[in-house]
Design an enzyme around this catalytic site. Structure first.
Site, short mmCIF file in Angstrom:
data_model
loop_
_atom_site.label_atom_id
_atom_site.label_comp_id
_atom_site.label_asym_id
_atom_site.label_seq_id
_atom_site.Cartn_x
_atom_site.Cartn_y
_atom_site.Cartn_z
N SER A 1 0.80 -1.24 0.00
CA SER A 1 0.00 0.00 0.00
C SER A 1 0.82 1.28 0.00
O SER A 1 0.26 2.36 -0.19
CB SER A 1 -0.95 0.00 1.19
OG SER A 1 -1.99 -0.93 1.00
N LYS B 1 0.36 3.37 -3.02
CA LYS B 1 -0.82 4.22 -3.17
C LYS B 1 -0.47 5.71 -3.11
O LYS B 1 -1.22 6.54 -3.63
CB LYS B 1 -1.86 3.85 -2.11
CG LYS B 1 -2.38 2.42 -2.26
CD LYS B 1 -3.22 1.98 -1.07
CE LYS B 1 -3.63 0.51 -1.21
NZ LYS B 1 -4.38 0.02 -0.03
N TYR C 1 -4.35 -2.50 -9.77
CA TYR C 1 -4.18 -2.42 -8.32
C TYR C 1 -3.24 -3.51 -7.80
O TYR C 1 -2.28 -3.24 -7.07
CB TYR C 1 -5.55 -2.52 -7.65
CG TYR C 1 -5.48 -2.57 -6.14
CD1 TYR C 1 -5.21 -1.42 -5.40
CD2 TYR C 1 -5.68 -3.77 -5.46
CE1 TYR C 1 -5.14 -1.47 -4.02
CE2 TYR C 1 -5.61 -3.82 -4.08
CZ TYR C 1 -5.34 -2.67 -3.37
OH TYR C 1 -5.26 -2.73 -1.99
N TYR D 1 -4.14 3.28 8.08
CA TYR D 1 -5.47 2.68 8.26
C TYR D 1 -6.07 3.11 9.60
O TYR D 1 -6.00 4.27 9.97
CB TYR D 1 -5.39 1.16 8.11
CG TYR D 1 -4.65 0.73 6.87
CD1 TYR D 1 -5.09 1.13 5.61
CD2 TYR D 1 -3.48 -0.03 6.94
CE1 TYR D 1 -4.42 0.76 4.46
CE2 TYR D 1 -2.81 -0.40 5.79
CZ TYR D 1 -3.27 -0.01 4.56
OH TYR D 1 -2.59 -0.35 3.42
N VAL E 1 1.40 -3.78 3.96
CA VAL E 1 1.39 -5.05 4.69
C VAL E 1 2.60 -5.92 4.36
O VAL E 1 2.78 -6.98 4.95
CB VAL E 1 0.09 -5.84 4.47
CG1 VAL E 1 -1.10 -5.09 5.05
CG2 VAL E 1 -0.13 -6.18 3.00
#
Length: 309
Positions: free
Chosen positions: A64, A67, A191, A243, A261
């Site tokens: 992530s 992103k 993605y 998160y 992760v």
């Protein structure tokens, strides 16, 4: 900068001695194979120095953290129109939650949770084939890091696709609300592949330099984004980058950061440095356990909190 060198050495030594290292992400089978004893850290300062400790040149799946780069590219393509399809608020829910989407009519809370990043992938697909979009993302990260060796780990991408049932559900659910323009499998193809980009701490710290340098590539002077947009991306990293552990990270570390992760975290100290840390074991929120502790200790030693006087 002997103070920083000493701080990095101290942090790396302390992390090497820790036994409570968290748990690797086994729900993506390829990530479950990573040695939990690994630890690396790198800092790229705005004056051109790169300092490292531990396994800073081992590559890992950035997941992530990617992103941040796709958001930067998508903002460059569609500007603030992006915010009609993705929010800017912390989620307070796990990164793969579907519950919030139902309450908010298919509009993800922010671009860093899975649903938000899938919408970003959909935005980037406009007028392109998935392969072209994936290539654009890799080229952009290579440019930022000044390193053409950065590539996708295709085994990780395949592992994500094979087990990504929740992400398929998120994509299809958003498509039902009209917030996905392309077929879900196309957006998800982009993605899964950008999450599977493999980088080292050194490469990741280099790639983040533009955010610490008012939006400019420090070597070329090229404006990657405006200073205002760099600040806004950093603000989202601070409030949403970990998160439902984002508040705790801001409380303890006090710098904008984005976790993945795969055990990596990219951090930004505006005007000073960008950094990356990697330790594969995760805490309960899916963030690197030792990586978070290491950045907390480094920020304290260097007085790098953005809230520091």
């Amino acid at each position: 900068m002997p103070e920083l060198e000493q701080a990095l050495a101290d942090v790396a030594a302390e992390m090497a001695a820790r036994t409570d290292r968290g748990d690797v992400a086994t729900y993506i089978p390829q990530l479950g194979k990573v040695d939990p004893r690994k630890f690396g850290i790198a800092v790229a300062t705005n004056d051109g120095r790169v300092l490292t400790a531990g396994d800073a040149d081992d590559v890992f799946s950035i997941q992530s953290i990617s992103k941040v780069f796709t958001l930067t590219l998508a903002l460059g393509e569609v500007g603030d129109a992006l915010w009609k399809r993705v929010g800017r608020e912390p989620s307070g829910n796990p990164f793969n939650s579907i519950v919030q989407l139902e309450h908010e009519n298919g509009i993800p809370r922010n671009p860093f949770i899975n649903a938000g990043a899938i919408v970003i992938s959909d935005i980037m697909l406009a007028g392109h084939q998935p392969r072209e979009t994936i290539g654009e993302i890799v080229r952009f990260i290579r440019f930022l890091a000044d390193d053409d060796t950065i590539a996708i780990d295709h085994a990780v991408a395949a592992s994500e696709r094979a087990t990504g049932f929740r992400n398929f559900a998120l994509a299809n659910y958003m498509r039902s609300f009209g917030n996905l323009v392309h077929a879900p499998e196309l957006a998800l193809g982009v993605y899964f592949h950008h999450c599977a980009i493999a980088m080292s701490c050194r490469q990741l710290a280099m790639a983040g330099r533009f955010l610490a340098n008012a939006g400019r590539h420090p070597e070329t002077g090229h404006s990657v984004v405006s200073a205002e947009r760099a600040r806004r991306i950093a603000a989202l990293m601070l409030t949403c980058g970990h998160y439902d552990g984002s508040g705790d990270f801001a409380f303890r570390v006090g710098i904008p950061g984005k976790s993945g992760v795969g055990g990596g975290i990219m951090g930004i100290v505006p005007g000073v440095a960008s950094m990356a840390v990697w330790s594969p074991g995760l805490n309960a929120n899916g963030n690197s356990k030792l990586g978070s502790i290491a950045l907390e200790k480094l920020a304290k030693a260097m007085n790098w909190s953005i809230f520091a006087p």
